[in-house]
Design an enzyme around this catalytic site. Structure first.
Site, PDB file in Angstrom:
ATOM      1  N   THR A  62       4.650 -35.269   3.868  1.00 53.10           N
ATOM      2  CA  THR A  62       5.259 -36.318   3.031  1.00 53.10           C
ATOM      3  C   THR A  62       4.033 -37.300   2.514  1.00 53.10           C
ATOM      4  O   THR A  62       2.991 -37.479   3.049  1.00 53.10           O
ATOM      5  CB  THR A  62       6.176 -37.448   3.841  1.00 53.10           C
ATOM      6  OG1 THR A  62       6.495 -38.501   3.219  1.00 53.10           O
ATOM      7  CG2 THR A  62       5.579 -37.857   4.965  1.00 53.10           C
ATOM      8  N   GLY A  63       4.255 -38.005   1.516  1.00 51.77           N
ATOM      9  CA  GLY A  63       3.369 -38.935   0.769  1.00 51.77           C
ATOM     10  C   GLY A  63       3.702 -40.454   1.427  1.00 51.77           C
ATOM     11  O   GLY A  63       2.782 -41.233   0.978  1.00 51.77           O
ATOM     12  N   ARG A  91       1.073 -39.300   3.945  1.00 44.83           N
ATOM     13  CA  ARG A  91      -0.126 -39.692   2.797  1.00 44.83           C
ATOM     14  C   ARG A  91      -0.689 -38.408   2.211  1.00 44.83           C
ATOM     15  O   ARG A  91      -2.058 -38.554   2.082  1.00 44.83           O
ATOM     16  CB  ARG A  91      -1.187 -40.721   3.323  1.00 44.83           C
ATOM     17  CG  ARG A  91      -0.460 -42.062   3.726  1.00 44.83           C
ATOM     18  CD  ARG A  91      -0.152 -42.973   2.598  1.00 44.83           C
ATOM     19  NE  ARG A  91       0.158 -44.092   3.040  1.00 44.83           N
ATOM     20  CZ  ARG A  91       0.422 -45.229   2.060  1.00 44.83           C
ATOM     21  NH1 ARG A  91       0.238 -45.188   0.850  1.00 44.83           N
ATOM     22  NH2 ARG A  91       0.483 -46.553   2.485  1.00 44.83           N
ATOM     23  N   ASP A 131       9.033 -31.276   2.879  1.00 48.12           N
ATOM     24  CA  ASP A 131       8.994 -32.605   2.278  1.00 48.12           C
ATOM     25  C   ASP A 131      10.022 -33.569   3.044  1.00 48.12           C
ATOM     26  O   ASP A 131      11.054 -33.076   3.390  1.00 48.12           O
ATOM     27  CB  ASP A 131       9.397 -32.546   0.816  1.00 48.12           C
ATOM     28  CG  ASP A 131       9.136 -33.733  -0.031  1.00 48.12           C
ATOM     29  OD1 ASP A 131       8.180 -34.680   0.410  1.00 48.12           O
ATOM     30  OD2 ASP A 131       9.893 -34.132  -0.896  1.00 48.12           O
ATOM     31  N   LYS A 132       9.728 -34.842   2.966  1.00 47.06           N
ATOM     32  CA  LYS A 132      10.879 -35.828   3.244  1.00 47.06           C
ATOM     33  C   LYS A 132      11.673 -36.194   2.294  1.00 47.06           C
ATOM     34  O   LYS A 132      12.857 -36.307   2.253  1.00 47.06           O
ATOM     35  CB  LYS A 132       9.935 -36.963   4.004  1.00 47.06           C
ATOM     36  CG  LYS A 132      10.975 -38.033   4.755  1.00 47.06           C
ATOM     37  CD  LYS A 132      10.300 -39.287   4.999  1.00 47.06           C
ATOM     38  CE  LYS A 132       9.833 -40.094   4.046  1.00 47.06           C
ATOM     39  NZ  LYS A 132      11.126 -40.847   3.285  1.00 47.06           N
ATOM     40  N   THR A 133      11.003 -36.977   1.335  1.00 47.75           N
ATOM     41  CA  THR A 133      11.885 -37.831   0.177  1.00 47.75           C
ATOM     42  C   THR A 133      12.628 -36.801  -0.657  1.00 47.75           C
ATOM     43  O   THR A 133      11.967 -35.975  -1.350  1.00 47.75           O
ATOM     44  CB  THR A 133      11.089 -38.808  -0.746  1.00 47.75           C
ATOM     45  OG1 THR A 133      10.228 -39.432   0.185  1.00 47.75           O
ATOM     46  CG2 THR A 133      11.874 -39.464  -1.629  1.00 47.75           C
ATOM     47  N   ARG A 143      10.837 -47.505   2.443  1.00 51.43           N
ATOM     48  CA  ARG A 143       9.632 -47.044   1.644  1.00 51.43           C
ATOM     49  C   ARG A 143       9.167 -48.341   0.918  1.00 51.43           C
ATOM     50  O   ARG A 143      10.082 -49.309   0.667  1.00 51.43           O
ATOM     51  CB  ARG A 143      10.221 -46.349   0.303  1.00 51.43           C
ATOM     52  CG  ARG A 143      10.640 -44.909   0.882  1.00 51.43           C
ATOM     53  CD  ARG A 143      11.273 -44.130  -0.357  1.00 51.43           C
ATOM     54  NE  ARG A 143      10.494 -44.151  -1.486  1.00 51.43           N
ATOM     55  CZ  ARG A 143       9.968 -42.820  -1.741  1.00 51.43           C
ATOM     56  NH1 ARG A 143      10.056 -41.932  -0.950  1.00 51.43           N
ATOM     57  NH2 ARG A 143       9.338 -42.744  -2.851  1.00 51.43           N
ATOM     58  N   LYS A 193      -0.546 -30.473   0.737  1.00 51.34           N
ATOM     59  CA  LYS A 193       0.458 -29.689   1.461  1.00 51.34           C
ATOM     60  C   LYS A 193       0.533 -28.168   1.382  1.00 51.34           C
ATOM     61  O   LYS A 193       0.557 -27.605   2.235  1.00 51.34           O
ATOM     62  CB  LYS A 193       1.551 -30.213   0.524  1.00 51.34           C
ATOM     63  CG  LYS A 193       2.150 -31.516   0.766  1.00 51.34           C
ATOM     64  CD  LYS A 193       3.577 -31.733  -0.137  1.00 51.34           C
ATOM     65  CE  LYS A 193       4.162 -33.117   0.067  1.00 51.34           C
ATOM     66  NZ  LYS A 193       5.402 -33.274  -0.456  1.00 51.34           N
ATOM     67  N   LYS A 220       2.304 -53.219  -9.573  1.00 60.25           N
ATOM     68  CA  LYS A 220       2.769 -52.863  -8.298  1.00 60.25           C
ATOM     69  C   LYS A 220       2.576 -51.453  -8.059  1.00 60.25           C
ATOM     70  O   LYS A 220       2.316 -50.575  -8.952  1.00 60.25           O
ATOM     71  CB  LYS A 220       4.592 -52.826  -8.494  1.00 60.25           C
ATOM     72  CG  LYS A 220       5.128 -51.392  -9.030  1.00 60.25           C
ATOM     73  CD  LYS A 220       6.585 -51.621  -9.122  1.00 60.25           C
ATOM     74  CE  LYS A 220       7.285 -50.363  -9.415  1.00 60.25           C
ATOM     75  NZ  LYS A 220       7.104 -49.666 -10.765  1.00 60.25           N
TER      76      LYS A 220
END
Length: 1100
Positions: free
Chosen positions: A742-743, A847, A469-471, A662, A853, A627
């Site tokens: 990653t998302g 995304r 994962d990234k974040t 981000r 995943k 948002k």
């Protein structure tokens, strides 16, 4: 500076204002007014979602987000009593489950049969049980009946003691949990709370919980110490998250409970389920139906924080609570070595059958050759002359069969019964030293390395693919607001550190963290009442401050008049945006169920991708703030009138993403009174449904989340963790492929890829970003053709010597978007994706949804023999972690869901390097050697027994006593190999870290393979010949008895295999010396003892 402007207020359900509108100066939390009657104008929390297609589930009618509302209502009307339960508040119901829990597996009566059954699920234990039973038969008995039972009984006993101790601890924990006390409202009384044990609480009981106490069951809040019904809970025992969550008591129950001391009403809720983030119910009170949702329920195991007391009614108890329904652990995994062990076990079984067949056939031949003299032989006397009957002889055929069974008993130790216990002890020791490694200790979070699955330590040395994962995994997940785009204007020059305070009474409240501000934006905000541009800037920051789930906590400082506002939230992004808005003067001060300053009515969902909030403003206008991700917000904007703003915002988003930031897009729509009232009526009808509420709410959302005006966009920096680029470089040098899943949007993911050195400028990038299956197929075919052409040109040298050299060194990076994966995964295209991905050195998927995943991991795991490792820190990484061969959880900012589902947990991504390259290498090398050594030492001993049979007329008699035969595996030779398996090191840590290529030995299975197994068996063969024939020829013409010669044959293998072990040991220390040489001495002493005890066969 201090703010003197009127604070923005928005009403929520159950809150109230007068007809003149809300007061412009709401008091502080400590000075809140009592609850007021319900206002005519009311805005409730919006929680509408736009579902992302699930690539792993075929679409079904009625399952999408755009179902017809009337159909959903019809389904709701058809819901019967079987789909919900009714609870009378204040009246305990015996028809539902009690609150007593039981996590223990056994009782006094069930322990013995159930534990034995579970242990015999191991096939090898069944094998040894059959051997033990055979030895009880007089015709085939070789060893004493008690001695033959000892090894298996010892293994079963040790395992049973371990299981019993673990279950005793569970029983003790259950007793402590069930006997805890809670304050429960006595039936028929008003406010008389009496202590009651948790196990006696029933559904319908009204329970009072004080601050810092744990909730005994799942309860719907009725009232809290806050006049507006707010309660804060910590769910660390439930989902691992340490940040506070806000829950609310409805104003209808808050007022009634304060006035009457009790509530006479009926609550209808859904049946017990595992979803800890969802709850649907309604409460019938005074002829009115009040909607209840996830924000109104507090779950068992949570702790009440920052709230003096809270009162609730139990709706789920005991085994029906959500924490108990979610108590199942992660799926069990077996190491690759343990799986390969079955192959060697089969080979050894074939060897055993071959030896037994040889001995029995030769015995039959001997009987046929000597059948005329059997009556006069010492061992076969066919007739008892005192009775005239035959005995101890059953004919040649049956005698061959009996000899075969006897041989199985004698040679049984060729399959080592102690190997499984030795492996568990070695893994336990390895886990201890991994946890004690200071290089795996994270100072910032004070978290140690944890080995949560003891059965796959050695798999850490064979990893070929790492899915990350990234974040929060590669980055710190500590967000910092950097820049903003507002109505197409880029504000990126953050220079000053903004400091804004709010005067509340005689106190000064200041946000805990300050953010660098843009002077131009600060000036515009100061002039917010003078021009339209400034008003839009204010609306932008109001959306940031309002549209979140932040809980502002007021902290004391040394200065009694100075307070700090600490924003607690479920998302680091929301915290960063709230602090940014506060630094620009738009300060979120307070959150209650009656109003929020600045009011927030939103509730984020993980599958939603955007969040909406309705705000009632002091000037009597009603605004909808939204948002979310750009792909979600731009789809609901009024593009015709805002084309220039959208294009400018998109350009700024691309710029921010290229910087690795981000991004979020912020929008607004002003609602008329009639539009709000129409929405309010539709929302109340949808929100009071017990079941089917989600589809109805989504339908209501589609009508109001439209024609949004773009206010702007934000850029938030998520810094890389320390050592991430160096760690990825080391992993790649070790021939480990690192994939990022990653998302984030494509540009952000690519930027982070460059930052962490996963992507380099000399890489050829292939991008798959399509919106249809046909275009995805086209892109995959073209990419494969390009790679094939590139490889062919490189191998043929058709590009010239210079270009060929350059082409051969080109590495390829594949970048795949989540939209494309929707059309690729679970279709025939995934085979094309697999071929393409395995040709690339780097794969970056952006995304992607959580299930995607897991699908990417399965793509490699199911098609190759390569070992996979997944590492992540959030709940969205759980499916990926459980799918991989090895799952690693990061103790990060997103809670501990990933840690709880993982096999190993640690504090930083960079720790993956010493974990794999050092401990993984050591664990694999040690375990491989230990397994092969166990096979070798047992085969050596069994072959000594086999050679002796050749000189005893194949009668399976043994010179070695039965106790020595059985203790050889369990005691004589097992301890040294366990110690070596824990402590030996073939290479130092500095060498392994300095030369990552050394890790490849595990990937190539150099330390454990079929060739090494065969080599060890050949070594056992010639060493057994030496061990047997040296004493044989030395004492052939002497008068030594068989028992004494048997002691030599029992001691000699111990000396030989320990000397072999000593020659193979690389890193000696005093512990290894003690066990290697001490075992030889202990064996000698045991032989003396066995020969000295008159009841044992070796006496004399």
């Amino acid at each position: 500076m201090a703010s003197e402007r009127p604070l923005l207020i928005s009403t929520t359900p159950g809150a109230s204002t007068t007809d003149d509108g809300p007061s412009p100066h709401p008091p502080a939390a400590s000075l809140l007014p009592p609850a007021q009657p319900e206002p005519p104008l009311r805005a409730d929390r919006l929680a509408f979602s736009v579902e992302v297609p699930d690539p792993f589930r075929p679409s079904r009618r009625g399952d999408g987000p755009f179902d017809d509302p009337s159909a959903a209502s019809q389904r709701e009307r058809e819901v019967g009593d079987d789909d919900s339960r009714g609870v009378v508040v204040g009246e305990p119901s015996p028809e539902f489950a009690g609150n007593a829990i039981r996590t223990a597996k056994y009782s006094v009566l069930t322990f013995l049969p159930r534990n034995i059954f579970e242990q015999f699920r191991r096939l090898s234990y069944v094998y040894f049980l059959v051997i033990t039973v055979l030895n009880q038969l007089p015709q085939v008995a070789v060893f004493g009946r008690g001695a033959s039972v000892l090894p298996l009984a010892f293994v079963l006993f040790v395992t049973a003691v371990k299981d019993a101790y673990e279950d005793f601890r569970r029983h003790r924990s259950d007793r402590q949990e069930n006997n805890r006390l809670a304050s429960v409202l006595a039936p028929g009384t008003a406010g008389d709370f009496q202590p009651k044990r948790w196990k006696h609480i029933r559904v319908g009981d009204v329970v009072r919980v004080a601050s810092s106490e744990t909730l005994p069951a799942d309860m719907v809040l009725l009232a809290t110490s806050d006049p507006t019904g707010v309660a804060h809970v910590q769910t660390v025992n439930l989902d691992g998250e340490t940040n506070l969550k806000t829950r609310y008591a409805k104003q209808e129950t808050q007022v009634r409970f304060s006035q009457n001391g009790g509530v006479g009403s009926i609550l209808h809720c859904e049946r017990p389920n595992r979803n800890i983030y969802g709850f649907q119910a309604n409460l019938e009170i005074d002829g009115k139906r009040v909607s209840l949702g996830p924000s109104n329920i507090v779950l068992r195991g949570c702790e009440l924080k920052n709230t003096t007391w809270a009162i609730g009614v139990v709706v789920y108890a005991g085994k029906e609570t959500k924490v108990m329904l979610n108590s199942s652990g992660a799926p069990s995994k077996r190491s690759r070595l343990e799986t390969q062990l079955n192959r060697e076990t089969v080979i050894l079984s074939i060897m055993l059958i071959g030896m037994c067949t040889t001995a029995s056939v030769l015995a039959g031949i001997w009987l046929l050759n000597h059948r005329g003299v059997l009556e006069f032989t010492q061992f076969f006397r066919e007739k008892d002359y005192t009775t005239g009957k035959n005995y101890n002889y059953y004919g040649v055929g049956m005698q061959i069969f009996i000899t075969f069974l006897m041989a199985v008993i004698v040679y049984q130790v060729i399959i080592p019964i102690s190997l499984y216990i030795s492996m568990e002890l070695v893994r336990l020791g390895q886990a201890y030293f991994m946890g004690a490694d200071k290089d795996l200790y994270d100072e910032s979070s004070r978290s140690k390395f944890q080995c949560r699955a003891l059965n796959i330590n050695e798999d850490l040395g064979q990893i070929r693919y790492v899915f990350s994962d990234k974040t929060g995994t590669l980055t710190e997940n500590k967000m910092l607001f950097q820049c903003a785009s507002i109505r197409g204007v880029d504000y990126s020059s953050s220079k000053d550190t903004g400091g804004y305070s709010v005067v509340v009474g005689d106190h000064l409240w200041t946000p805990k963290m300050a953010v660098k501000t843009d002077p131009q934006l600060v000036k515009l905000l100061r002039d917010s009442g003078k021009n339209e541009e400034a008003k839009l800037v204010l609306d932008f920051f109001l959306a940031l401050a309002a549209c979140n789930t932040i809980v502002p906590l007021v902290l004391d400082t040394r200065d009694q008049k100075q307070k700090l506002i600490d924003y607690q939230g479920e998302s680091p992004d929301e915290q960063a945006l709230a602090y940014a808005a506060a630094s620009y003067g738009v300060v979120l001060v307070e959150r209650t169920s009656g109003y929020i300053v600045i009011d927030v009515l939103g509730d984020r969902q993980s599958d939603r991708k955007r969040m909406s909030v309705i705000v009632g403003c002091p000037d009597r206008t009603i605004k909808l703030y939204v948002k979310g991700a750009d792909s979600s917000i731009f789809g609901i904007t009024n593009k015709a009138s805002e084309l220039d703003t959208i294009h400018a915002t998109e350009a700024h988003l691309h710029k921010y993403s290229s910087l690795g930031l981000r991004t979020l897009v912020v929008g607004m729509r002003e609602l008329s009174q009639s539009e709000f009232e129409e929405w309010q009526l539709a929302y109340e009808n949808a929100s009071t449904a017990v079941l089917g509420r989600g589809n109805l709410l989504r339908s209501v959302a589609a009508n109001i989340e439209c024609n949004i005006h773009i206010l702007g966009a934000t850029g938030i920096e998520d810094k890389l963790q320390d050592g991430v680029p160096e760690a990825i470089e080391s992993l790649r040098e070790a021939d480990i492929k690192v994939w990022i899943l990653t998302g984030d949007k494509q540009e952000t993911a690519i930027s982070i890829g460059y930052s962490c050195k996963l992507l380099t400028n000399d890489m050829m990038q292939i991008v798959i970003n399509n919106n249809s299956k046909e275009s995805c197929q086209r892109s995959l075919v073209e990419a494969l053709a390009t790679i094939k052409k590139l490889r062919a040109a490189s191998s043929n040298g058709t590009l010239g010597p210079v270009l060929t050299s350059e082409t051969s060194s080109v590495t390829i990076a594949l970048i795949v978007d989540g939209n494309s994966l929707v059309y690729i995964l679970e279709t025939e295209l995934q085979e094309e994706l697999f071929k393409l991905a395995t040709e690339c050195a780097v794969v970056l998927c952006c995304r992607v949804a959580p299930l995607q995943k897991a699908g990417i991991v399965a793509l490699i795991k199911n098609r190759t023999d390569d070992m996979t490792l997944a590492i992540g820190d959030g709940a969205n990484d759980v499916s990926m972690i459980q799918m991989a061969d090895v799952g690693v959880g990061i103790s990060g900012q997103e809670g501990r869901q990933a840690v709880m589902a993982s096999d190993f947990s640690m504090g930083q991504f960079r720790f993956l390097v010493p974990l794999l390259l050092v401990h993984g290498h050591w664990n694999y090398q040690r375990m491989s050697y230990m397994i092969l050594y166990n096979f070798y030492k047992n085969a050596t001993f069994v072959l000594v027994l086999f050679w002796y049979v050749l000189y005893t007329a194949f009668t399976l008699t043994t010179a070695i006593t039965e106790w020595s035969s059985l203790l050889y595996t369990v005691l004589y030779t097992s301890l040294p190999t366990i110690v070596v398996g824990i402590l030996d090191k073939d290479l130092s840590k500095a060498t392994l870290l300095g030369y990552p290529k050394l890790y490849g030995s595990g990937q190539r299975e150099e330390k454990y393979n079929l060739n090494l197994f065969v080599f060890n068996m050949l070594e056992a063969l010639w060493q057994s010949l030496v061990v047997f024939y040296l004493p044989y020829f030395a004492y052939k013409r002497s008068t030594i008895d068989m028992s004494s010669l048997g002691d030599l044959w029992a001691l000699a293998p111990v000396i030989v295999v320990n000397m072999q072990l000593a020659m193979d040991i690389i890193r000696w220390n005093w512990i290894i010396h003690a066990f290697v040489w001490g075992t030889i001495a202990a064996t000698t002493i045991c032989l003396f003892v066995i020969d000295s005890i008159w009841i044992l066969p070796g006496y004399g």
